[in-house]
Design a protein around this motif. Sequence first.
Motif, PDB file in Angstrom:
ATOM      1  N   LEU A 167      -3.021   2.057   8.075  1.00  0.00           N
ATOM      2  CA  LEU A 167      -1.817   1.257   8.306  1.00  0.00           C
ATOM      3  C   LEU A 167      -0.728   2.047   9.020  1.00  0.00           C
ATOM      4  CD1 LEU A 167      -1.752  -0.710   4.949  1.00  0.00           C
ATOM      5  CD2 LEU A 167      -2.339  -1.585   7.214  1.00  0.00           C
ATOM      6  N   GLN A 168      -0.589   3.321   8.696  1.00  0.00           N
ATOM      7  CA  GLN A 168       0.402   4.152   9.381  1.00  0.00           C
ATOM      8  C   GLN A 168       0.068   4.250  10.865  1.00  0.00           C
ATOM      9  OE1 GLN A 168       0.663   8.230   8.051  1.00  0.00           O
ATOM     10  NE2 GLN A 168       2.675   8.481   8.956  1.00  0.00           N
ATOM     11  N   GLY A 169      -1.181   4.492  11.184  1.00  0.00           N
ATOM     12  CA  GLY A 169      -1.595   4.561  12.584  1.00  0.00           C
ATOM     13  C   GLY A 169      -1.406   3.239  13.298  1.00  0.00           C
ATOM     14  N   THR A 170      -1.700   2.150  12.605  1.00  0.00           N
ATOM     15  CA  THR A 170      -1.538   0.819  13.192  1.00  0.00           C
ATOM     16  C   THR A 170      -0.093   0.550  13.561  1.00  0.00           C
ATOM     17  OG1 THR A 170      -3.437  -0.060  11.986  1.00  0.00           O
ATOM     18  CG2 THR A 170      -1.764  -1.651  12.716  1.00  0.00           C
TER      19      THR A 170
ATOM     20  N   VAL B  17      -9.150  -4.086  -4.222  1.00  0.00           N
ATOM     21  CA  VAL B  17      -9.311  -3.209  -5.379  1.00  0.00           C
ATOM     22  C   VAL B  17      -9.737  -1.871  -4.785  1.00  0.00           C
ATOM     23  CG1 VAL B  17     -10.537  -2.774  -7.526  1.00  0.00           C
ATOM     24  CG2 VAL B  17      -9.981  -5.131  -6.863  1.00  0.00           C
ATOM     25  N   LEU B  18      -8.835  -0.874  -4.882  1.00  0.00           N
ATOM     26  CA  LEU B  18      -9.019   0.379  -4.158  1.00  0.00           C
ATOM     27  C   LEU B  18      -9.066   1.593  -5.081  1.00  0.00           C
ATOM     28  CD1 LEU B  18      -6.334  -0.311  -1.403  1.00  0.00           C
ATOM     29  CD2 LEU B  18      -8.805  -0.637  -1.185  1.00  0.00           C
ATOM     30  N   THR B  19      -9.938   2.515  -4.753  1.00  0.00           N
ATOM     31  CA  THR B  19      -9.954   3.811  -5.422  1.00  0.00           C
ATOM     32  C   THR B  19      -8.840   4.661  -4.820  1.00  0.00           C
ATOM     33  OG1 THR B  19     -11.444   4.844  -3.828  1.00  0.00           O
ATOM     34  CG2 THR B  19     -12.465   3.690  -5.708  1.00  0.00           C
ATOM     35  N   VAL B  20      -8.588   5.808  -5.414  1.00  0.00           N
ATOM     36  CA  VAL B  20      -7.543   6.701  -4.905  1.00  0.00           C
ATOM     37  C   VAL B  20      -7.837   7.108  -3.463  1.00  0.00           C
ATOM     38  CG1 VAL B  20      -6.423   8.936  -5.202  1.00  0.00           C
ATOM     39  CG2 VAL B  20      -6.920   7.533  -7.193  1.00  0.00           C
ATOM     40  N   MET B  21      -9.084   7.474  -3.173  1.00  0.00           N
ATOM     41  CA  MET B  21      -9.426   7.878  -1.806  1.00  0.00           C
ATOM     42  C   MET B  21      -9.278   6.719  -0.833  1.00  0.00           C
ATOM     43  SD  MET B  21      -9.755  11.019  -1.442  1.00  0.00           S
ATOM     44  CE  MET B  21     -10.142  10.861   0.285  1.00  0.00           C
ATOM     45  N   GLU B  22      -9.613   5.523  -1.254  1.00  0.00           N
ATOM     46  CA  GLU B  22      -9.436   4.355  -0.388  1.00  0.00           C
ATOM     47  C   GLU B  22      -7.962   4.095  -0.124  1.00  0.00           C
ATOM     48  OE1 GLU B  22     -13.312   1.545  -1.182  1.00  0.00           O
ATOM     49  OE2 GLU B  22     -11.736   1.568  -2.723  1.00  0.00           O
ATOM     50  N   ILE B  23      -7.123   4.323  -1.114  1.00  0.00           N
ATOM     51  CA  ILE B  23      -5.675   4.157  -0.916  1.00  0.00           C
ATOM     52  C   ILE B  23      -5.182   5.124   0.152  1.00  0.00           C
ATOM     53  CG2 ILE B  23      -3.404   4.419  -1.985  1.00  0.00           C
ATOM     54  CD1 ILE B  23      -4.826   3.566  -4.659  1.00  0.00           C
ATOM     55  N   VAL B  24      -5.597   6.377   0.053  1.00  0.00           N
ATOM     56  CA  VAL B  24      -5.198   7.378   1.048  1.00  0.00           C
ATOM     57  C   VAL B  24      -5.680   6.966   2.439  1.00  0.00           C
ATOM     58  CG1 VAL B  24      -5.539   9.780   1.774  1.00  0.00           C
ATOM     59  CG2 VAL B  24      -5.096   9.253  -0.635  1.00  0.00           C
ATOM     60  N   ARG B  25      -6.915   6.519   2.524  1.00  0.00           N
ATOM     61  CA  ARG B  25      -7.482   6.099   3.818  1.00  0.00           C
ATOM     62  C   ARG B  25      -6.807   4.844   4.355  1.00  0.00           C
ATOM     63  NH1 ARG B  25     -13.412   7.251   1.446  1.00  0.00           N
ATOM     64  NH2 ARG B  25     -13.478   9.479   1.930  1.00  0.00           N
TER      65      ARG B  25
ATOM     66  N   VAL C 278       0.833  -1.203   0.000  1.00  0.00           N
ATOM     67  CA  VAL C 278       0.000   0.000   0.000  1.00  0.00           C
ATOM     68  C   VAL C 278       0.869   1.254   0.000  1.00  0.00           C
ATOM     69  CG1 VAL C 278      -1.720   1.313   1.321  1.00  0.00           C
ATOM     70  CG2 VAL C 278      -1.981  -1.160   1.042  1.00  0.00           C
ATOM     71  N   TYR C 279       1.950   1.242   0.779  1.00  0.00           N
ATOM     72  CA  TYR C 279       2.831   2.415   0.850  1.00  0.00           C
ATOM     73  C   TYR C 279       3.520   2.716  -0.473  1.00  0.00           C
ATOM     74  CZ  TYR C 279       2.711   3.233   5.933  1.00  0.00           C
ATOM     75  OH  TYR C 279       2.353   3.558   7.210  1.00  0.00           O
ATOM     76  N   THR C 280       3.750   1.699  -1.305  1.00  0.00           N
ATOM     77  CA  THR C 280       4.461   1.931  -2.561  1.00  0.00           C
ATOM     78  C   THR C 280       3.561   2.477  -3.672  1.00  0.00           C
ATOM     79  OG1 THR C 280       4.201  -0.372  -3.216  1.00  0.00           O
ATOM     80  CG2 THR C 280       6.251   0.213  -2.105  1.00  0.00           C
ATOM     81  N   ILE C 281       2.269   2.543  -3.427  1.00  0.00           N
ATOM     82  CA  ILE C 281       1.360   3.106  -4.427  1.00  0.00           C
ATOM     83  C   ILE C 281       1.552   4.619  -4.463  1.00  0.00           C
ATOM     84  CG2 ILE C 281      -1.034   3.452  -5.114  1.00  0.00           C
ATOM     85  CD1 ILE C 281      -1.675   0.807  -3.633  1.00  0.00           C
ATOM     86  N   ASP C 282       1.840   5.132  -5.637  1.00  0.00           N
ATOM     87  CA  ASP C 282       2.069   6.570  -5.819  1.00  0.00           C
ATOM     88  C   ASP C 282       0.752   7.243  -6.189  1.00  0.00           C
ATOM     89  OD1 ASP C 282       2.911   9.119  -6.445  1.00  0.00           O
ATOM     90  OD2 ASP C 282       4.567   8.464  -7.737  1.00  0.00           O
ATOM     91  N   VAL C 283       0.089   7.783  -5.175  1.00  0.00           N
ATOM     92  CA  VAL C 283      -1.221   8.418  -5.376  1.00  0.00           C
ATOM     93  C   VAL C 283      -1.110   9.601  -6.335  1.00  0.00           C
ATOM     94  CG1 VAL C 283      -3.104   9.656  -4.221  1.00  0.00           C
ATOM     95  CG2 VAL C 283      -2.086   7.639  -3.143  1.00  0.00           C
TER      96      VAL C 283
ATOM     97  N   VAL D 286      -4.349  -4.304  -5.067  1.00  0.00           N
ATOM     98  CA  VAL D 286      -3.290  -4.658  -4.119  1.00  0.00           C
ATOM     99  C   VAL D 286      -3.400  -6.155  -3.876  1.00  0.00           C
ATOM    100  CG1 VAL D 286      -2.377  -4.299  -1.806  1.00  0.00           C
ATOM    101  CG2 VAL D 286      -3.393  -2.379  -3.049  1.00  0.00           C
ATOM    102  N   PHE D 287      -2.373  -6.873  -4.303  1.00  0.00           N
ATOM    103  CA  PHE D 287      -2.301  -8.322  -4.128  1.00  0.00           C
ATOM    104  C   PHE D 287      -1.006  -8.626  -3.403  1.00  0.00           C
ATOM    105  CE2 PHE D 287      -0.729 -12.458  -5.552  1.00  0.00           C
ATOM    106  CZ  PHE D 287      -1.776 -13.264  -5.144  1.00  0.00           C
ATOM    107  N   ILE D 288      -1.085  -9.401  -2.357  1.00  0.00           N
ATOM    108  CA  ILE D 288       0.097  -9.713  -1.565  1.00  0.00           C
ATOM    109  C   ILE D 288       0.425 -11.185  -1.750  1.00  0.00           C
ATOM    110  CG2 ILE D 288       1.095  -9.672   0.754  1.00  0.00           C
ATOM    111  CD1 ILE D 288      -1.973  -7.755   0.403  1.00  0.00           C
ATOM    112  N   CYS D 289       1.630 -11.484  -2.227  1.00  0.00           N
ATOM    113  CA  CYS D 289       2.059 -12.865  -2.418  1.00  0.00           C
ATOM    114  C   CYS D 289       2.025 -13.609  -1.090  1.00  0.00           C
ATOM    115  CB  CYS D 289       3.473 -12.920  -2.983  1.00  0.00           C
ATOM    116  SG  CYS D 289       3.560 -12.411  -4.689  1.00  0.00           S
ATOM    117  N   ALA D 290       1.629 -14.848  -1.124  1.00  0.00           N
ATOM    118  CA  ALA D 290       1.559 -15.737   0.033  1.00  0.00           C
ATOM    119  C   ALA D 290       0.463 -15.341   1.009  1.00  0.00           C
ATOM    120  CB  ALA D 290       2.902 -15.829   0.741  1.00  0.00           C
TER     121      ALA D 290
END
Length: 112
Positions: A90-93, A77-85, A46-51, A67-71
Amino acid sequence: MKLTEVFITEHGGVYQSDSESCWYVDFAGKVARFDYRCLLKLKKAVYTIDVEAILLKSNKSADIEIVFICACDDSYVLTVMEIVRFKELLQGTFTMLELNHIIYDRLHRLAV
């Protein structure tokens, strides 16, 4: 099963299960279970997505990212606003997890 709230926003939450040694991510209309390794992979993906780059693309392309994570079993499937959210969640977590680790470390150091 007892879940401990790690971090929540108005758009989702992350909860920890000590008995299962995992985390539950409630976001984008679903609840997904992650072990710590997969939670780190999710954060990296998620962090590597360049909004900014998505927003600057021509209007011919969709403003979504997959966003698909191996293993790991889950994908998003995220919109731009969902990526930001999601980045905010995740940052807060991870900030709360680190803070918890620091507090635990300091308390146990003082006890010795």
